[in-house]
Scaffold this active site. Structure first.
Site, mmCIF file in Angstrom:
data_model
loop_
_atom_site.group_PDB
_atom_site.id
_atom_site.type_symbol
_atom_site.label_atom_id
_atom_site.label_comp_id
_atom_site.label_asym_id
_atom_site.label_seq_id
_atom_site.Cartn_x
_atom_site.Cartn_y
_atom_site.Cartn_z
ATOM 1 C CG LEU A 128 -18.047 3.389 11.171
ATOM 2 C CD1 LEU A 128 -18.897 3.452 12.431
ATOM 3 C CD2 LEU A 128 -18.452 4.482 10.190
ATOM 4 N N GLY A 129 -13.203 3.859 10.135
ATOM 5 C CA GLY A 129 -11.800 3.903 10.573
ATOM 6 C C GLY A 129 -11.399 5.357 10.667
ATOM 7 N NE ARG A 171 -6.429 0.986 -0.071
ATOM 8 C CZ ARG A 171 -6.641 1.918 0.834
ATOM 9 N NH1 ARG A 171 -5.695 2.257 1.667
ATOM 10 N NH2 ARG A 171 -7.802 2.502 0.922
ATOM 11 N NE ARG A 227 -9.856 11.749 3.611
ATOM 12 C CZ ARG A 227 -9.847 10.426 3.456
ATOM 13 N NH1 ARG A 227 -10.982 9.758 3.404
ATOM 14 N NH2 ARG A 227 -8.717 9.779 3.357
ATOM 15 C CG ASN A 251 -1.875 1.096 1.292
ATOM 16 O OD1 ASN A 251 -1.830 2.007 0.461
ATOM 17 N ND2 ASN A 251 -2.757 1.052 2.267
ATOM 18 N N GLY A 299 -11.414 0.273 12.605
ATOM 19 C CA GLY A 299 -11.002 0.626 13.975
ATOM 20 C C GLY A 299 -12.123 1.106 14.886
ATOM 21 C CD GLU A 346 -9.157 -1.738 3.815
ATOM 22 O OE1 GLU A 346 -8.742 -1.395 4.945
ATOM 23 O OE2 GLU A 346 -9.458 -0.926 2.937
ATOM 24 C CG HIS A 376 -13.095 2.825 2.822
ATOM 25 N ND1 HIS A 376 -13.815 3.734 3.567
ATOM 26 C CD2 HIS A 376 -11.795 3.081 3.056
ATOM 27 C CE1 HIS A 376 -12.975 4.529 4.212
ATOM 28 N NE2 HIS A 376 -11.745 4.156 3.923
HETATM 29 P P1 ADP Z 1 -7.371 3.477 9.046
HETATM 30 O O1 ADP Z 1 -7.010 2.099 8.519
HETATM 31 O O2 ADP Z 1 -8.440 4.172 8.302
HETATM 32 O O3 ADP Z 1 -6.200 4.353 9.374
HETATM 33 P P2 ADP Z 1 -8.416 2.061 11.369
HETATM 34 O O4 ADP Z 1 -9.434 1.203 10.746
HETATM 35 O O5 ADP Z 1 -7.207 1.453 11.943
HETATM 36 O O6 ADP Z 1 -8.045 3.277 10.436
HETATM 37 O O7 ADP Z 1 -9.153 2.908 12.511
HETATM 38 C C1 ADP Z 1 -8.488 3.887 13.227
HETATM 39 C C2 ADP Z 1 -9.477 4.515 14.196
HETATM 40 O O8 ADP Z 1 -10.011 3.494 15.044
HETATM 41 C C3 ADP Z 1 -8.856 5.565 15.106
HETATM 42 O O9 ADP Z 1 -9.676 6.691 15.160
HETATM 43 C C4 ADP Z 1 -8.844 4.863 16.449
HETATM 44 O O10 ADP Z 1 -8.986 5.776 17.492
HETATM 45 C C5 ADP Z 1 -10.078 4.001 16.357
HETATM 46 N N1 ADP Z 1 -10.034 2.957 17.399
HETATM 47 C C6 ADP Z 1 -9.144 1.954 17.511
HETATM 48 N N2 ADP Z 1 -9.381 1.251 18.652
HETATM 49 C C7 ADP Z 1 -10.449 1.850 19.268
HETATM 50 C C8 ADP Z 1 -11.170 1.613 20.473
HETATM 51 N N3 ADP Z 1 -10.845 0.625 21.300
HETATM 52 N N4 ADP Z 1 -12.204 2.435 20.751
HETATM 53 C C9 ADP Z 1 -12.532 3.439 19.916
HETATM 54 N N5 ADP Z 1 -11.893 3.720 18.769
HETATM 55 C C10 ADP Z 1 -10.862 2.943 18.449
#
Ligand code: ADP
Length: 404
Positions: A212-213, A94, A244, A10, A333, A389, A183
């Protein structure tokens, strides 16, 4: 027979993330090797390689992506897990934007790279780095099949009414302006597990998936086909995200242009990197946001409430357009971990046949894999399904390499 691995790359504007994994592995199995090359072009360039038993780090300037990748491969070799030693089956890349050109993963051969380059105007921030990553990896691993997996591909089935903007048709056509969605690899990977959880045939299942990440998107899926999604021409649209805005009135951009001295790149930066949770509350990490909310921080509370309000707006719209759903699934996440987000996103919807079970929704240590968080009475089943992914990309790469 020894395990045959795939390398998943990636490649971003200042970092390269990668994993070596067994495409046939279970989704809960950790990758065989994972690594990151970051701060490319900066003085404190950093490479980290990790296996299940050991890790190696290196901090020094990394002049370019190709230098970073070559050095990372060298470090992997020192650990005995270099691409040469591993008998790699395939490399999966990716690629963020496949435009209207690519509707499925594709073996990178013939004119594929040229067709990818022609799409750069659609994703000037992402695709150049993805293409650079492909060219560098092909130079270092010329004898392994390389496969491009597109974030947009899953949305090639969007009905015209969902894919088009009510923009001047001539302008839209000339500049390929439409909803592409992103996504897709995650929405597809997660949604494909749902029919099995429901014990139904995939063709019968209507569902909503919520990724929701840090970035966030919602997708409506009917019989395995995406029929609507919240991201658009770019990943800026839709839900509130870490940095964003998600959907805003486009008039805001004209207003800022006319009433401030910001130029268009500054506004782009404002909307993409200095807004969302970070712009409203000062933090983009959801855990930190939750801490601030618990401490009574008003900005954090507002950011949280706008996040939930926007999420519910999309869920509601998809419920209506699908004429009801069999399942709603949270992933990534925030979706996999934030108990409160899942509760608030679906609170008070008993009249719509949606009822969360608080005990099931509460995270328990050691829970891995897909699980149901709705009550047994809930007509709509609600699931948490961890996304992966990299594994999805590894599987596509392996599949296409086998056909090569
Ligand atoms: P990306 O791949 O888009 O960078 P992720 O899918 O890893 O993101 O998600 C990251 C988000 O998930 C961050 O905002 C992080 O704070 C949130 N997150 C991870 N663990 C927790 C948790 N235990 N409670 C709440 N939010 C969480």
């Amino acid at each position: 027979m020894s395990t045959q691995y795939a390398l998943v790359l990636n490649s971003g504007s200042s970092s390269i993330k990668f994993q070596v994994l067994d495409p046939k592995a279970d989704s809960t199995e950790p990758p065989f090797v994972s690594g990151i090359v970051e701060k490319i072009g900066e003085k404190n360039g950093h490479i980290k390689i990790q296996t299940e038993t050991t890790k190696m780090e290196d901090t020094r300037p990394i002049l370019s992506h190709s230098v970073g990748l070559e050095r990372a491969f060298g470090m992997m070799s020192l650990l005995g897990v270099g691409p040469q030693e591993l008998d790699l089956r395939a490399v999966g890349h990716r690629v963020v934007h496949g435009g209207e050109e690519f509707h499925a993963p594709e073996l990178i051969e013939g004119d594929v790279l040229d067709r990818l380059k022609a799409l750069i105007p659609l994703a000037p921030l992402h695709n150049p780095a993805n293409i650079d990553g492909i060219e560098n990896a092909q130079a270092l691993l010329p004898n392994v099949p390389h496969v491009a997996v597109f974030d947009t591909a899953f949305f090639s089935t969007l009905p015209e009414a969902a894919a088009n903007y009510a923009l001047n048709a001539e302008v839209a056509r000339e500049h390929n302006i439409r909803r592409y969605g992103f996504h897709g690899t995650s929405h597809e990977y997660v949604s494909r597990q749902v029919p099995g959880l429901l014990d139904k045939d995939p063709s019968e299942v209507k569902q909503i998936t919520l990724h929701l990440g840090n970035g966030a998107s919602a997708t409506a899926i009917d019989g395995g086909k995406a029929v609507d999604t919240s991201m658009g021409l770019t990943p800026l649209a839709g839900l509130v995200m870490g940095t964003r805005t998600g959907d805003i009135d486009p008039g805001i951009i004209f207003h800022l242009t006319r009433s401030t001295d910001m130029d268009i790149d500054e506004i782009d930066n404002l909307l993409n990197r200095k807004s969302g949770l970070k712009g409203m509350a000062g933090v983009n990490d959801f855990r930190e946001l939750q801490k601030l909310v618990d401490d009574g921080d008003k900005d954090a509370k507002l950011a949280h409430d706008v996040y939930i309000h926007t999420l519910r707006r999309f869920i509601g719209s998809y419920l209506l357009n699908l004429g009801g759903v069999d399942a709603i699934t949270f992933t990534a996440g925030v979706g996999e971990n934030a108990v409160g987000v899942r509760r608030d996103a679906l609170a008070g919807l008993e009249n719509f046949g949606i009822e969360i079970d608080d005990a099931r929704n509460a995270n328990e240590e050691g829970i891995e894999g897909a699980r149901k968080i709705s009550t047994d009475n809930s007509k709509v089943k609600v699931f948490v399904v961890p996304t992966n992914e990299e594994l999805a990309i590894a599987r596509y790469a392996d599949e296409l390499a086998n056909q090569a």
